[in-house]
Scaffold this motif. Structure first.
Motif, PDB file in Angstrom:
ATOM      1  N   CYS A  82     -19.710  29.505  68.539  1.00 27.23           N
ATOM      2  CA  CYS A  82     -20.349  30.326  67.485  1.00 27.23           C
ATOM      3  C   CYS A  82     -20.067  31.719  67.838  1.00 27.23           C
ATOM      4  CB  CYS A  82     -21.430  29.949  67.092  1.00 27.23           C
ATOM      5  SG  CYS A  82     -21.458  28.349  66.146  1.00 27.23           S
ATOM      6  N   SER A  83     -20.114  32.009  69.122  1.00 26.98           N
ATOM      7  CA  SER A  83     -20.228  33.537  69.572  1.00 26.98           C
ATOM      8  C   SER A  83     -18.806  33.810  69.379  1.00 26.98           C
ATOM      9  CB  SER A  83     -20.786  33.774  70.651  1.00 26.98           C
ATOM     10  OG  SER A  83     -22.008  33.581  70.561  1.00 26.98           O
ATOM     11  N   ALA A  84     -17.900  33.136  69.855  1.00 22.03           N
ATOM     12  CA  ALA A  84     -16.422  33.311  70.024  1.00 22.03           C
ATOM     13  C   ALA A  84     -15.806  33.491  68.555  1.00 22.03           C
ATOM     14  CB  ALA A  84     -15.661  32.411  70.782  1.00 22.03           C
ATOM     15  N   LEU A  85     -16.091  32.730  67.472  1.00 25.50           N
ATOM     16  CA  LEU A  85     -15.920  32.824  66.357  1.00 25.50           C
ATOM     17  C   LEU A  85     -16.401  33.898  65.452  1.00 25.50           C
ATOM     18  CD1 LEU A  85     -15.852  28.886  65.237  1.00 25.50           C
ATOM     19  CD2 LEU A  85     -13.931  30.220  65.714  1.00 25.50           C
ATOM     20  N   ALA A  86     -17.482  34.289  65.731  1.00 19.84           N
ATOM     21  CA  ALA A  86     -18.442  35.294  65.394  1.00 19.84           C
ATOM     22  C   ALA A  86     -17.503  36.772  65.579  1.00 19.84           C
ATOM     23  CB  ALA A  86     -19.611  35.283  65.417  1.00 19.84           C
ATOM     24  N   PHE A  87     -17.202  36.729  67.016  1.00 16.91           N
ATOM     25  CA  PHE A  87     -16.347  37.970  67.426  1.00 16.91           C
ATOM     26  C   PHE A  87     -15.250  38.276  66.804  1.00 16.91           C
ATOM     27  CE2 PHE A  87     -13.566  40.142  70.224  1.00 16.91           C
ATOM     28  CZ  PHE A  87     -14.323  41.157  70.947  1.00 16.91           C
ATOM     29  N   GLY A  88     -14.419  37.150  66.674  1.00 12.54           N
ATOM     30  CA  GLY A  88     -13.122  37.256  65.955  1.00 12.54           C
ATOM     31  C   GLY A  88     -13.214  37.484  64.559  1.00 12.54           C
ATOM     32  N   HIS A  89     -14.376  36.868  63.675  1.00 14.99           N
ATOM     33  CA  HIS A  89     -14.510  37.242  62.582  1.00 14.99           C
ATOM     34  C   HIS A  89     -14.804  38.755  62.317  1.00 14.99           C
ATOM     35  CE1 HIS A  89     -15.306  36.659  58.212  1.00 14.99           C
ATOM     36  NE2 HIS A  89     -16.584  37.454  58.504  1.00 14.99           N
ATOM     37  N   THR A  90     -15.667  39.061  62.967  1.00 18.08           N
ATOM     38  CA  THR A  90     -16.003  40.416  63.170  1.00 18.08           C
ATOM     39  C   THR A  90     -14.942  41.519  63.241  1.00 18.08           C
ATOM     40  OG1 THR A  90     -18.427  39.600  63.670  1.00 18.08           O
ATOM     41  CG2 THR A  90     -17.940  42.153  63.657  1.00 18.08           C
ATOM     42  N   TRP A  91     -14.242  41.412  64.401  1.00 21.53           N
ATOM     43  CA  TRP A  91     -13.141  42.097  64.831  1.00 21.53           C
ATOM     44  C   TRP A  91     -12.314  42.101  63.414  1.00 21.53           C
ATOM     45  CZ3 TRP A  91     -13.084  44.986  69.152  1.00 21.53           C
ATOM     46  CH2 TRP A  91     -11.723  45.464  69.204  1.00 21.53           C
ATOM     47  N   GLY A  92     -12.076  41.084  63.156  1.00 21.62           N
ATOM     48  CA  GLY A  92     -11.075  40.958  61.925  1.00 21.62           C
ATOM     49  C   GLY A  92     -11.600  41.773  60.684  1.00 21.62           C
ATOM     50  N   ALA A  93     -12.932  41.859  60.501  1.00 27.59           N
ATOM     51  CA  ALA A  93     -13.352  42.486  59.676  1.00 27.59           C
ATOM     52  C   ALA A  93     -13.136  44.170  59.503  1.00 27.59           C
ATOM     53  CB  ALA A  93     -14.891  42.245  59.211  1.00 27.59           C
ATOM     54  N   PHE A  94     -13.064  44.500  60.762  1.00 19.64           N
ATOM     55  CA  PHE A  94     -12.759  45.985  60.892  1.00 19.64           C
ATOM     56  C   PHE A  94     -11.512  46.499  60.543  1.00 19.64           C
ATOM     57  CE2 PHE A  94     -15.693  45.408  64.954  1.00 19.64           C
ATOM     58  CZ  PHE A  94     -16.923  45.759  63.962  1.00 19.64           C
ATOM     59  N   THR A  95     -10.513  45.629  60.445  1.00 20.91           N
ATOM     60  CA  THR A  95      -9.254  45.986  60.037  1.00 20.91           C
ATOM     61  C   THR A  95      -8.702  45.406  58.593  1.00 20.91           C
ATOM     62  OG1 THR A  95      -8.168  43.626  61.077  1.00 20.91           O
ATOM     63  CG2 THR A  95      -8.310  45.864  62.334  1.00 20.91           C
ATOM     64  N   GLU A  96      -9.471  44.635  58.041  1.00 20.01           N
ATOM     65  CA  GLU A  96      -8.960  44.017  56.460  1.00 20.01           C
ATOM     66  C   GLU A  96     -10.294  43.677  55.973  1.00 20.01           C
ATOM     67  OE1 GLU A  96      -7.408  39.648  56.704  1.00 20.01           O
ATOM     68  OE2 GLU A  96      -6.005  41.356  57.482  1.00 20.01           O
ATOM     69  N   ARG A  97     -10.501  43.986  54.544  1.00 19.05           N
ATOM     70  CA  ARG A  97     -11.675  43.463  54.014  1.00 19.05           C
ATOM     71  C   ARG A  97     -11.831  41.921  53.912  1.00 19.05           C
ATOM     72  NH1 ARG A  97     -15.106  47.602  52.638  1.00 19.05           N
ATOM     73  NH2 ARG A  97     -14.129  49.370  52.196  1.00 19.05           N
ATOM     74  N   PRO A  98     -12.901  41.573  54.512  1.00 17.32           N
ATOM     75  CA  PRO A  98     -13.145  40.107  54.403  1.00 17.32           C
ATOM     76  C   PRO A  98     -13.262  39.346  53.056  1.00 17.32           C
ATOM     77  CG  PRO A  98     -15.278  40.998  55.230  1.00 17.32           C
ATOM     78  CD  PRO A  98     -14.148  42.017  55.147  1.00 17.32           C
ATOM     79  N   VAL A 123     -17.591  46.964  71.534  1.00 12.93           N
ATOM     80  CA  VAL A 123     -16.242  46.780  72.092  1.00 12.93           C
ATOM     81  C   VAL A 123     -15.516  47.889  70.872  1.00 12.93           C
ATOM     82  CG1 VAL A 123     -13.844  45.877  72.486  1.00 12.93           C
ATOM     83  CG2 VAL A 123     -16.004  44.932  73.095  1.00 12.93           C
ATOM     84  N   ARG A 124     -15.611  47.605  69.759  1.00 13.32           N
ATOM     85  CA  ARG A 124     -14.847  48.209  68.661  1.00 13.32           C
ATOM     86  C   ARG A 124     -15.330  49.975  68.895  1.00 13.32           C
ATOM     87  NH1 ARG A 124     -10.166  47.612  66.442  1.00 13.32           N
ATOM     88  NH2 ARG A 124      -9.970  48.380  64.376  1.00 13.32           N
ATOM     89  N   SER A 125     -16.609  50.158  68.772  1.00 10.32           N
ATOM     90  CA  SER A 125     -17.132  51.671  68.992  1.00 10.32           C
ATOM     91  C   SER A 125     -16.976  52.144  70.230  1.00 10.32           C
ATOM     92  CB  SER A 125     -18.739  51.407  69.038  1.00 10.32           C
ATOM     93  OG  SER A 125     -19.186  50.756  70.045  1.00 10.32           O
ATOM     94  N   LEU A 126     -16.303  51.639  71.155  1.00 10.57           N
ATOM     95  CA  LEU A 126     -15.699  52.581  72.222  1.00 10.57           C
ATOM     96  C   LEU A 126     -14.369  53.412  71.948  1.00 10.57           C
ATOM     97  CD1 LEU A 126     -16.000  49.764  75.315  1.00 10.57           C
ATOM     98  CD2 LEU A 126     -17.299  51.729  74.759  1.00 10.57           C
ATOM     99  N   SER A 127     -13.708  52.623  70.869  1.00 10.93           N
ATOM    100  CA  SER A 127     -12.639  53.536  70.852  1.00 10.93           C
ATOM    101  C   SER A 127     -12.626  54.357  69.196  1.00 10.93           C
ATOM    102  CB  SER A 127     -11.302  52.597  70.466  1.00 10.93           C
ATOM    103  OG  SER A 127     -11.375  51.571  69.588  1.00 10.93           O
ATOM    104  N   GLU A 128     -13.500  53.725  68.517  1.00 11.00           N
ATOM    105  CA  GLU A 128     -13.465  54.340  67.076  1.00 11.00           C
ATOM    106  C   GLU A 128     -14.822  53.984  66.344  1.00 11.00           C
ATOM    107  OE1 GLU A 128     -10.379  53.275  64.444  1.00 11.00           O
ATOM    108  OE2 GLU A 128     -11.229  51.382  64.261  1.00 11.00           O
ATOM    109  N   ALA A 129     -15.164  54.536  65.276  1.00  9.85           N
ATOM    110  CA  ALA A 129     -16.341  54.037  64.521  1.00  9.85           C
ATOM    111  C   ALA A 129     -16.039  52.548  63.983  1.00  9.85           C
ATOM    112  CB  ALA A 129     -16.754  54.756  63.359  1.00  9.85           C
ATOM    113  N   PRO A 130     -16.754  51.562  64.242  1.00  9.69           N
ATOM    114  CA  PRO A 130     -16.321  50.175  63.667  1.00  9.69           C
ATOM    115  C   PRO A 130     -16.169  50.279  62.352  1.00  9.69           C
ATOM    116  CG  PRO A 130     -18.204  49.904  64.964  1.00  9.69           C
ATOM    117  CD  PRO A 130     -18.132  51.544  64.633  1.00  9.69           C
ATOM    118  N   GLY A 131     -14.721  49.979  61.729  1.00  6.68           N
ATOM    119  CA  GLY A 131     -14.416  49.863  60.429  1.00  6.68           C
ATOM    120  C   GLY A 131     -13.744  51.023  60.142  1.00  6.68           C
ATOM    121  N   GLU A 132     -13.608  52.094  61.083  1.00  7.75           N
ATOM    122  CA  GLU A 132     -12.999  53.548  60.569  1.00  7.75           C
ATOM    123  C   GLU A 132     -11.758  53.334  60.255  1.00  7.75           C
ATOM    124  OE1 GLU A 132     -11.739  57.689  62.619  1.00  7.75           O
ATOM    125  OE2 GLU A 132     -13.374  56.550  63.507  1.00  7.75           O
ATOM    126  N   LYS A 133     -10.817  52.566  60.874  1.00 13.25           N
ATOM    127  CA  LYS A 133      -9.409  52.179  60.635  1.00 13.25           C
ATOM    128  C   LYS A 133      -9.312  51.717  59.139  1.00 13.25           C
ATOM    129  CE  LYS A 133      -5.202  49.964  62.196  1.00 13.25           C
ATOM    130  NZ  LYS A 133      -4.545  48.905  63.137  1.00 13.25           N
TER     131      LYS A 133
END
Length: 163
Positions: A82-98, A123-133
């Motif tokens: 569940c943590s791995a799936l949540a990571f992938g889903h959250t990471w994907g939500a930073f690049t396109e609207r779920p 991890v995302r906040s290390l390079s940009e604000a999460p969802g900034e892109k």
């Protein structure tokens, strides 16, 4: 404020959508943007660490209850998957609207895999604000569409001189 014609003195066109913890500082990277990003990064990592500590207490509770190796293994695997799936889903939500329907369906999985979501945020906040892109792409597309519409027609057509 208003100009001499009495019209509001506000910028025309689309406005940037504020982001959680960042407001609109992500547009120009001003107003403490770096400090906010550092705080979000540290906060999400600290929350993930505390969450892992809570999960460790839960694991120790299973050992004390002596539920058996299969149940303990099943719970550990469930949290890991569940943590791995949540990571992938959250990471994907930073690049396109779920999709909202899919988001509602996955609510339980994301709640169980909260550690993965926190780590994706870190991890995302290390390079940009999460969802900034995603926000930047949408904002720039809206600005381009507005500029295109605004450049097509200028002024009041009824005041144009006719030849």
């Amino acid at each position: 404020m208003s100009d001499e014609n009495g019209t509001p003195d506000t910028p025309r066109g689309p406005r940037p959508e504020p982001m959680r913890y960042f407001g609109t500082t992500w547009v120009e990277h001003d107003g403490g943007y770096r400090a906010r990003r550092l705080a979000v990064s540290a906060g999400s990592l600290a929350a993930a660490a505390v969450s892992c500590l809570v999960l460790r207490f839960a694991y120790q509770g299973l050992q004390i209850a002596d539920v058996g190796k299969p149940v303990t293994l099943m719970v550990v695997v469930m949290f890991a998957v569940c943590s791995a799936l949540a990571f992938g889903h959250t990471w994907g939500a930073f690049t396109e609207r779920p999709d909202p329907d899919r988001q509602a369906t996955l609510r339980g999985l994301l709640a169980i895999g909260f550690v993965g979501s926190l780590l994706a945020y870190f991890v995302r906040s290390l390079s940009e604000a999460p969802g900034e892109k995603l926000h930047r792409e949408e904002y720039e597309a809206a600005r381009a569409a507005h500029d295109k519409r605004a450049s097509r027609r200028t002024g009041n057509p009824s005041r144009r001189r006719r030849p």
